[in-house]
Design an enzyme around this catalytic site. Structure first.
Site, PDB file in Angstrom:
ATOM      1  N   LEU A  29       0.855  -1.192   0.000  1.00 36.12           N
ATOM      2  CA  LEU A  29       0.000   0.000   0.000  1.00 36.12           C
ATOM      3  C   LEU A  29       0.887   1.236   0.000  1.00 36.12           C
ATOM      4  O   LEU A  29       1.914   1.257   0.674  1.00 36.12           O
ATOM      5  CB  LEU A  29      -0.898  -0.019   1.226  1.00 36.12           C
ATOM      6  CG  LEU A  29      -1.697   1.224   1.629  1.00 36.12           C
ATOM      7  CD1 LEU A  29      -2.959   0.810   2.389  1.00 36.12           C
ATOM      8  CD2 LEU A  29      -0.877   2.190   2.498  1.00 36.12           C
ATOM      9  N   ASP A  31       0.175   5.709  -1.421  1.00 38.24           N
ATOM     10  CA  ASP A  31      -0.615   6.938  -1.278  1.00 38.24           C
ATOM     11  C   ASP A  31      -2.113   6.709  -1.094  1.00 38.24           C
ATOM     12  O   ASP A  31      -2.715   5.908  -1.816  1.00 38.24           O
ATOM     13  CB  ASP A  31      -0.472   7.808  -2.528  1.00 38.24           C
ATOM     14  CG  ASP A  31       0.956   8.126  -2.894  1.00 38.24           C
ATOM     15  OD1 ASP A  31       1.871   7.662  -2.213  1.00 38.24           O
ATOM     16  OD2 ASP A  31       1.137   8.858  -3.890  1.00 38.24           O
ATOM     17  N   SER A  91      -1.888   7.970  -8.442  1.00 40.61           N
ATOM     18  CA  SER A  91      -2.712   8.676  -7.463  1.00 40.61           C
ATOM     19  C   SER A  91      -3.633   9.719  -8.073  1.00 40.61           C
ATOM     20  O   SER A  91      -3.401  10.233  -9.176  1.00 40.61           O
ATOM     21  CB  SER A  91      -1.817   9.348  -6.426  1.00 40.61           C
ATOM     22  OG  SER A  91      -1.147   8.382  -5.659  1.00 40.61           O
ATOM     23  N   ARG A 149       1.535  14.270 -12.513  1.00 45.28           N
ATOM     24  CA  ARG A 149       0.652  13.268 -11.909  1.00 45.28           C
ATOM     25  C   ARG A 149      -0.095  13.821 -10.696  1.00 45.28           C
ATOM     26  O   ARG A 149       0.098  14.927 -10.268  1.00 45.28           O
ATOM     27  CB  ARG A 149       1.449  12.030 -11.500  1.00 45.28           C
ATOM     28  CG  ARG A 149       2.656  12.277 -10.625  1.00 45.28           C
ATOM     29  CD  ARG A 149       3.372  10.954 -10.348  1.00 45.28           C
ATOM     30  NE  ARG A 149       4.639  11.125  -9.645  1.00 45.28           N
ATOM     31  CZ  ARG A 149       5.820  11.237 -10.253  1.00 45.28           C
ATOM     32  NH1 ARG A 149       5.891  11.216 -11.567  1.00 45.28           N
ATOM     33  NH2 ARG A 149       6.930  11.393  -9.543  1.00 45.28           N
ATOM     34  N   ASP A 150      -0.977  12.964 -10.168  1.00 43.86           N
ATOM     35  CA  ASP A 150      -1.674  13.166  -8.894  1.00 43.86           C
ATOM     36  C   ASP A 150      -2.702  14.296  -8.948  1.00 43.86           C
ATOM     37  O   ASP A 150      -2.639  15.268  -8.182  1.00 43.86           O
ATOM     38  CB  ASP A 150      -0.679  13.435  -7.759  1.00 43.86           C
ATOM     39  CG  ASP A 150       0.470  12.449  -7.715  1.00 43.86           C
ATOM     40  OD1 ASP A 150       0.285  11.316  -8.178  1.00 43.86           O
ATOM     41  OD2 ASP A 150       1.549  12.819  -7.228  1.00 43.86           O
ATOM     42  N   GLU A 205       5.042  16.249  -5.712  1.00 46.83           N
ATOM     43  CA  GLU A 205       4.003  15.224  -5.798  1.00 46.83           C
ATOM     44  C   GLU A 205       2.799  15.596  -4.937  1.00 46.83           C
ATOM     45  O   GLU A 205       2.884  16.390  -4.005  1.00 46.83           O
ATOM     46  CB  GLU A 205       4.552  13.866  -5.355  1.00 46.83           C
ATOM     47  CG  GLU A 205       5.555  13.264  -6.314  1.00 46.83           C
ATOM     48  CD  GLU A 205       5.768  11.786  -6.083  1.00 46.83           C
ATOM     49  OE1 GLU A 205       5.674  11.027  -7.058  1.00 46.83           O
ATOM     50  OE2 GLU A 205       6.017  11.387  -4.923  1.00 46.83           O
TER      51      GLU A 205
END
Length: 466
Positions: A29, A31, A91, A149-150, A205
Site C-alpha cells: 500500500l 498513497d 494517485s 501526476r496526482d 508530488e
C-alpha cells in the site's frame, strides 16, 4: 463486501499487526487516493500492488466506512488494464457531481525503452463501487517532463472546477500546474499554480489545497530537498505553504517558509476531503522510506507492507495549522483508563499493543522523557524547547532521531500507539510525528520521567479496541 477481520494483513506472530489503521489485504500500500464521503459512506482508495511488496503494478485499493473506525474491504476499484494506464493506476482524487462519483487519476505508461508517459484520466460511478473509465482528459502540457501526476480536483464557490497536478519542468525543477473546467470533462491549462517561483526540489508530488476562513493552505510533497539543520531528514518530504487562492485560481503564498507537515520518519502524500459536517479530514501514507530500509521491513515476510495514518481533522485557527485524530476514534477507548497524577517517574505496563496515551501539564515541564517498549524514546528539553523522537532503525540497528522546536513550550501530548506504528500529536496537534518501529522482544513497558522534579500533570492511558 468483507470485513477487516477477513481481509486485513496479519503477521505470523501478530506482534507487528495493525488493528485500527488501514492496511493492504496483501501486497503493498502507498498513497491515499480519492477520499470522499459519497452517499453517506466514507470511501478511501489507495495505491495498491496486490501481488507483491514492491512498487509496481499499482491499482486502486478500496475500503469504505460509515464511522471512520470500522472498514469494509472491497476488490480493487481501478486496475491497470488500458493502454493509457497499463503500467500503473497512479494517485488522484474524487468529487461528487450530479449524484455521480468522479475519480481522477494518473495513468502511467512505460515505453519500450523505459520512457515515462503520463495521462490524466477519469472514471465515473453511479454507486461508488463499479467504475467506467473515460480515458485521458487532455494532452500532456508543453514544457514538462513525463513526471506530471496526482490530480486534485475541487469546485469553487461560483461553480468552477479546478485541478492541480504535481509536475516537473523540463529544466528538472518542481512545480504544480493548474487546469480549469466548467463540466469536469473539458479542461483548460492555466499554467503554474503558485504565483511566485519557488526552488523546492526537482518534483512536487500529491498537491492538495485546503481552504479555511483565516488562510488557504497548499500542501505538497517535494522530492529533492536538501537537509536544512534538523529539517528535511527523510528521503522525501511533505509540507505546506499558507496564503490565499486568487480569483484566477492561482495560489499567492505568504512570506513564510515551507513547513514540514509531519516531523516523523514516515509520512508522505497526504490527501484531504471535506465531509458533510464541514470537517477537513486527511489521511497520509505511513511508509515512505529509503529503498534498502523498506526492503528490510519485517512484515514483508508476511506478504504485506505499509499503512495509512488514522483520519485526522485539520484546522487552521489563530495562525496555526493543527492535526488531530477525528473524534470518532475516541469510541475505540475501552472503559476504566489508567489515570496517573503527580510523580517524578512512572513505569506502566501497557494493557495491549493498541493504546492511547494522554498527558496534560498545568505548566510547561522542565524536562520530560518517555520510553516506549524499550525501542522508541521521546524527550522534551525545556532549555531550548526542543522535542526529540528517536528509535532504532530495523536495518542498520543504529539509533536515529527527528526533532522540532516547540515555540510556546510543551502543554500536552496525545499518543496513538500500535504494535508497529506510532502517531504523536503535540499541543493539540500543532506538531505531529508519525513513525514505524519494530520491537523484537515482547516488552509492553512504558516509562515516563521528569527527572527529580514532581510536576502537576495528568496522565490517562486507554486501551484501544476495534
Amino acid at each position: 463486501m468483507k470485513g477487516r477481520n477477513d481481509l486485513s494483513s496479519k503477521s505470523e506472530t501478530e506482534k507487528y499487526s495493525l488493528k485500527y489503521h488501514i492496511v493492504p489485504p496483501k501486497g503493498l500500500l502507498n498513497d491515499p487516493n480519492g477520499l470522499i464521503q459519497y452517499k453517506g459512506i466514507y470511501h478511501v482508495f489507495f495505491q495498491w500492488n496486490q501481488h507483491d511488496t514492491v512498487h509496481k503494478n499499482k491499482s486502486w485499493g478500496h475500503v469504505t466506512s460509515k464511522d471512520l473506525i470500522h472498514w469494509d474491504y472491497h476488490e480493487a476499484a481501478l486496475m491497470p488494464d488500458e493502454w493509457y494506464d497499463k503500467d500503473g493506476v497512479y494517485s488522484g482524487s474524487a468529487v461528487s457531481f450530479e449524484d455521480k462519483l468522479y475519480l481522477f487519476y494518473t495513468g502511467n505508461v512505460r515505453g519500450a525503452e523505459g520512457k515515462r508517459e503520463s495521462y490524466q484520466c477519469l472514471a465515473v460511478s453511479e454507486d461508488g463501487f463499479t467504475f467506467e473509465k473515460k480515458g485521458p482528459l487532455f494532452n500532456h502540457p508543453r514544457g514538462y517532463t513525463g513526471h506530471v501526476r496526482d490530480p486534485k480536483v475541487w469546485q469553487d464557490g461560483v461553480g468552477t472546477w479546478w485541478m492541480v497536478l504535481g509536475a516537473q519542468k523540463e529544466d528538472l525543477s518542481g512545480d504544480t500546474i493548474l487546469y480549469q473546467s466548467t463540466n469536469l470533462l473539458d479542461w483548460e491549462f492555466k499554467g503554474s499554480f503558485v504565483e511566485e517561483k519557488l526552488s523546492l526540489g526537482y518534483m512536487w508530488e500529491c498537491p492538495d489545497v485546503l481552504r479555511f476562513t483565516e488562510k488557504d493552505v497548499f500542501i505538497f510533497s517535494p522530492q529533492g530537498l536538501e537537509t536544512k539543520g534538523k529539517e528535511f531528514q527523510n528521503i522525501y518530504q511533505t509540507g505546506y505553504l499558507t496564503g490565499k487562492l486568487t480569483s484566477n485560481g492561482t495560489f499567492a503564498p505568504d512570506k513564510k517558509a515551507f513547513k514540514e507537515l509531519d516531523r516523523g520518519f514516515e509520512f508522505y502524500a497526504p490527501q484531504s476531503f471535506t465531509d458533510v459536517s464541514g470537517r477537513v479530514i486527511s489521511f497520509g501514507w505511513a511508509g515512505v522510506m529509503y529503498p534498502e530500509v523498506e526492503a528490510a521491513v519485517p512484515t514483508r515476510k508476511d506478504g504485506w507492507l505499509h499503512a495509512l495514518s488514522v483520519p485526522r481533522e485539520v484546522t487552521y485557527v489563530d495562525g496555526a495549522l493543527k492535526q488531530q485524530p477525528v473524534i470518532e476514534l475516541e469510541q475505540l477507548r475501552q472503559p476504566n483508563p489508567t489515570v496517573i497524577n503527580d510523580a517524578a517517574q512512572q513505569t506502566i505496563e501497557l494493557p495491549s499493543l493498541q493504546n492511547e496515551l494522554l498527558i496534560d501539564w498545568e505548566n510547561t515541564p522542565k524536562d520530560f522523557c518517555l520510553h516506549i517498549r524499550k525501542g522508541v524514546t521521546m524527550q522534551y528539553h525545556h532549555g531550548n524547547n526542543r522535542f526529540v523522537v528517536s528509535r532504532t532503525n530495523w536495518l542498520t540497528k543504529e539509533r536515529e532521531e527527528r526533532e522540532v522546536k516547540i515555540e510556546k513550550g510543551l502543554k500536552n501530548i496525545r499518543l496513538l500507539l500500535e504494535s508497529s506504528l506510532i502517531e504523536l500529536f503535540i499541543n493539540d496537534g500543532e506538531e505531529v510525528f508519525t513513525l514505524r518501529y519494530f520491537i523484537e522482544e515482547e516488552s509492553r513497558q512504558l516509562v515516563i520521567s521528569t527527572g527529580d522534579e514532581i510536576e502537576n500533570r495528568t496522565i490517562s492511558l486507554y486501551e484501544l479496541s476495534v
